[in-house]
Design an enzyme around this catalytic site. Sequence first.
Site, PDB file in Angstrom:
ATOM      1  N   GLU A 203       0.791  -1.226   0.000  1.00 47.97           N
ATOM      2  CA  GLU A 203       0.000   0.000   0.000  1.00 47.97           C
ATOM      3  C   GLU A 203       0.831   1.288   0.000  1.00 47.97           C
ATOM      4  OE1 GLU A 203      -2.675  -0.633   3.311  1.00 47.97           O
ATOM      5  OE2 GLU A 203      -3.557  -2.386   2.372  1.00 47.97           O
TER       6      GLU A 203
ATOM      7  N   ASN B  44       2.110  -4.613  -3.449  1.00 42.67           N
ATOM      8  CA  ASN B  44       0.702  -4.958  -3.276  1.00 42.67           C
ATOM      9  C   ASN B  44      -0.075  -3.695  -2.889  1.00 42.67           C
ATOM     10  OD1 ASN B  44      -1.300  -7.126  -2.885  1.00 42.67           O
ATOM     11  ND2 ASN B  44      -1.140  -6.714  -0.676  1.00 42.67           N
TER      12      ASN B  44
ATOM     13  N   HIS C 256     -10.348  -5.669  -2.612  1.00 37.93           N
ATOM     14  CA  HIS C 256     -11.405  -5.573  -1.587  1.00 37.93           C
ATOM     15  C   HIS C 256     -12.560  -4.806  -2.242  1.00 37.93           C
ATOM     16  CE1 HIS C 256      -9.007  -7.268   1.576  1.00 37.93           C
ATOM     17  NE2 HIS C 256      -8.022  -6.426   1.296  1.00 37.93           N
TER      18      HIS C 256
ATOM     19  N   GLU D 181      -6.198 -10.321  -2.281  1.00 34.04           N
ATOM     20  CA  GLU D 181      -7.036 -10.205  -1.072  1.00 34.04           C
ATOM     21  C   GLU D 181      -8.519 -10.092  -1.429  1.00 34.04           C
ATOM     22  OE1 GLU D 181      -5.541  -7.147   1.616  1.00 34.04           O
ATOM     23  OE2 GLU D 181      -3.457  -7.609   1.115  1.00 34.04           O
TER      24      GLU D 181
ATOM     25  N   ASP E 114     -12.271  -9.973  -1.699  1.00 33.93           N
ATOM     26  CA  ASP E 114     -13.556 -10.170  -1.025  1.00 33.93           C
ATOM     27  C   ASP E 114     -14.553  -9.179  -1.627  1.00 33.93           C
ATOM     28  OD1 ASP E 114     -12.747  -7.818   0.373  1.00 33.93           O
ATOM     29  OD2 ASP E 114     -12.313  -8.920   2.213  1.00 33.93           O
TER      30      ASP E 114
HETATM   31  O1  G2I Z   1      -7.577  -4.385   6.087  1.00 29.17           O
HETATM   32  C1  G2I Z   1      -7.711  -5.456   5.199  1.00 29.17           C
HETATM   33  C2  G2I Z   1      -6.388  -5.802   4.557  1.00 29.17           C
HETATM   34  C3  G2I Z   1      -5.944  -4.680   3.639  1.00 29.17           C
HETATM   35  N1  G2I Z   1      -4.701  -5.028   2.953  1.00 29.17           N
HETATM   36  C4  G2I Z   1      -3.612  -5.454   3.811  1.00 29.17           C
HETATM   37  C5  G2I Z   1      -4.043  -6.533   4.776  1.00 29.17           C
HETATM   38  O2  G2I Z   1      -2.991  -6.870   5.645  1.00 29.17           O
HETATM   39  C6  G2I Z   1      -5.260  -6.108   5.553  1.00 29.17           C
HETATM   40  O3  G2I Z   1      -5.577  -7.181   6.449  1.00 29.17           O
HETATM   41  C7  G2I Z   1      -6.198  -6.830   7.637  1.00 29.17           C
HETATM   42  C8  G2I Z   1      -6.460  -8.082   8.466  1.00 29.17           C
HETATM   43  O4  G2I Z   1      -7.314  -8.950   7.748  1.00 29.17           O
HETATM   44  C9  G2I Z   1      -7.128  -7.689   9.782  1.00 29.17           C
HETATM   45  O5  G2I Z   1      -7.250  -8.848  10.631  1.00 29.17           O
HETATM   46  O6  G2I Z   1      -5.395  -5.953   8.365  1.00 29.17           O
HETATM   47  C10 G2I Z   1      -6.044  -5.460   9.502  1.00 29.17           C
HETATM   48  C11 G2I Z   1      -5.206  -4.377  10.155  1.00 29.17           C
HETATM   49  O7  G2I Z   1      -5.034  -3.301   9.272  1.00 29.17           O
HETATM   50  C12 G2I Z   1      -6.292  -6.623  10.463  1.00 29.17           C
HETATM   51  O8  G2I Z   1      -7.035  -6.168  11.573  1.00 29.17           O
HETATM   52  C13 G2I Z   1      -6.420  -6.326  12.804  1.00 29.17           C
HETATM   53  C14 G2I Z   1      -7.199  -5.531  13.819  1.00 29.17           C
HETATM   54  O9  G2I Z   1      -7.140  -4.159  13.453  1.00 29.17           O
HETATM   55  C15 G2I Z   1      -6.605  -5.709  15.185  1.00 29.17           C
HETATM   56  O10 G2I Z   1      -7.382  -5.052  16.141  1.00 29.17           O
HETATM   57  C16 G2I Z   1      -6.498  -7.207  15.514  1.00 29.17           C
HETATM   58  O11 G2I Z   1      -5.808  -7.380  16.737  1.00 29.17           O
HETATM   59  O12 G2I Z   1      -6.422  -7.709  13.165  1.00 29.17           O
HETATM   60  C17 G2I Z   1      -5.756  -7.923  14.398  1.00 29.17           C
HETATM   61  C18 G2I Z   1      -5.657  -9.431  14.636  1.00 29.17           C
HETATM   62  O13 G2I Z   1      -6.919 -10.015  14.645  1.00 29.17           O
END
Ligand code: G2I
Length: 449
Positions: free
Chosen positions: A157, A198, A234, A262, A264
């Site tokens: 990003e 990415n 996304h 990614e 969805d």
């Molecule tokens: O935001 C969606 C994706 C966008 N592109 C990069 C990816 O790395 C990103 O993935 C998401 C995860 O799927 C989430 O699971 O990234 C988020 C953070 O920017 C992740 O969220 C985090 C929560 O913000 C936290 O509170 C939590 O502790 O997931 C953590 C683990 O569950």
Amino acid sequence: MRSLRTGSSLAALVTGAALLFTAPAAHAADSPLRDLAAARGKVIGTAVTGAKLTGTYGDIAGSQFSSLTPGNAMKWGTVEPTQGSFNWTEADQIVAFAQAHNQQVRGHTLVWHNQNPSWLTNGSWTPTQLSGLLQNHISTEVGRYKGKIAAWDVVNEPFNEDGTYRSTLWYDNLGADYIANALTWAHAADPGAKLYINDYNVEGVGAKSTALYNLVKDLKSRGVPIDGVGLQAHLVLGQVPATLQQNIQRFADLGVDVAITELDVRMALPADSAKLAQQAADFKSVVAACAAVTRCAGVTVWGFTDSDSWVPSTFPGYGAATPYDENYAPKPAYFGIAQALGGTTTTPPPPTGACSATYSVTSQWNTGFTGQVTIACSGASLSSWKANWTFGAGQKITQSWNATCAQSGTAVSCANAPYNGSVPDGSSVSFGFNGSWSGSNPVPTVTLG
Ligand code: G2I
């Protein structure tokens, strides 16, 4: 009978289902998605959470997908929460699971502005120190998994929507060359891994994707090791960019691979059959666009089940963004993916005039597990019910809720509680139980009686 038999290959992985009254046509996919993808030279992947890789979640992740991306486990904040003190537990677990299931791993992600450790973001560093920290991070993580990662999302990003560089710890202190340096360091640590940049909102042709295009062109002309671009995808229901395939093709023509990393497709809740049909069309068109371009390596979905998706917590009121529902039943979107990969099966019509029972393992640990049975009626109804099955591998029910369960040898029979015997047309009830297992924990077929 053919459709029921072919249906069982998927159903056995996912659920045990039994039908009362009229049997619906069970047109489940004839082959796992990973086999359909492999036949077209493509990879089909999913983001995963390491702790969930058991029971039904593990069965689906291992059998349907040929690539895993750790959703959070390889991010800097996860692997080095305290400077110099590492936690590779979940990342190692996912890599081991992938190897055991003959899957690729997509490493995600080395350089990002989110999910960095607080010691890093709160520290005050000179550019030289920061550059050294980044080099060390990349060398350590890529080196640890050398030979085990098919592709790394090295830089995540880097752009704003208008195509200018995003202001981050990295860009603000190191300038745009943090990108070239990160790629060079990653290549030194694992020359065999494909190295990607990415980003999101770069799926169609536009200012942001053109900035990415120009960056890749520049990096290539300078001899910087860049192998591919990741289009996160996304997406919002009904909004697959019309220029997706054209955009994939222009990157391919530049001499790099492309991956949908990614995918969805979120919708306003509640889901209904029209939205789910649109979602199936959206998944299908994204996968078809990748399938149409030789240099598109494959598609990864960002979580395969609605129970493991980032969408509901980030976009309140939106969800249902993945190909399986929260109970691990494949949605129309699953069949959209299968069709785009050359599968010949169609979306299963909803059961008509039937009540059916669906069994799933919702969590599993070393000696125990939690199971759930959902009894759903469509075009029929029940005023009381009993769900019966045979445990094939010595499992024992230890506790149940929302039903009274009795086990005699391998035979289990669960009767409705006083308050949930009624299952009106178009509704469902669920009950749960804990059990013990050892060796294996196969999903049984449930009959209603
Ligand atoms: O935001 C969606 C994706 C966008 N592109 C990069 C990816 O790395 C990103 O993935 C998401 C995860 O799927 C989430 O699971 O990234 C988020 C953070 O920017 C992740 O969220 C985090 C929560 O913000 C936290 O509170 C939590 O502790 O997931 C953590 C683990 O569950």
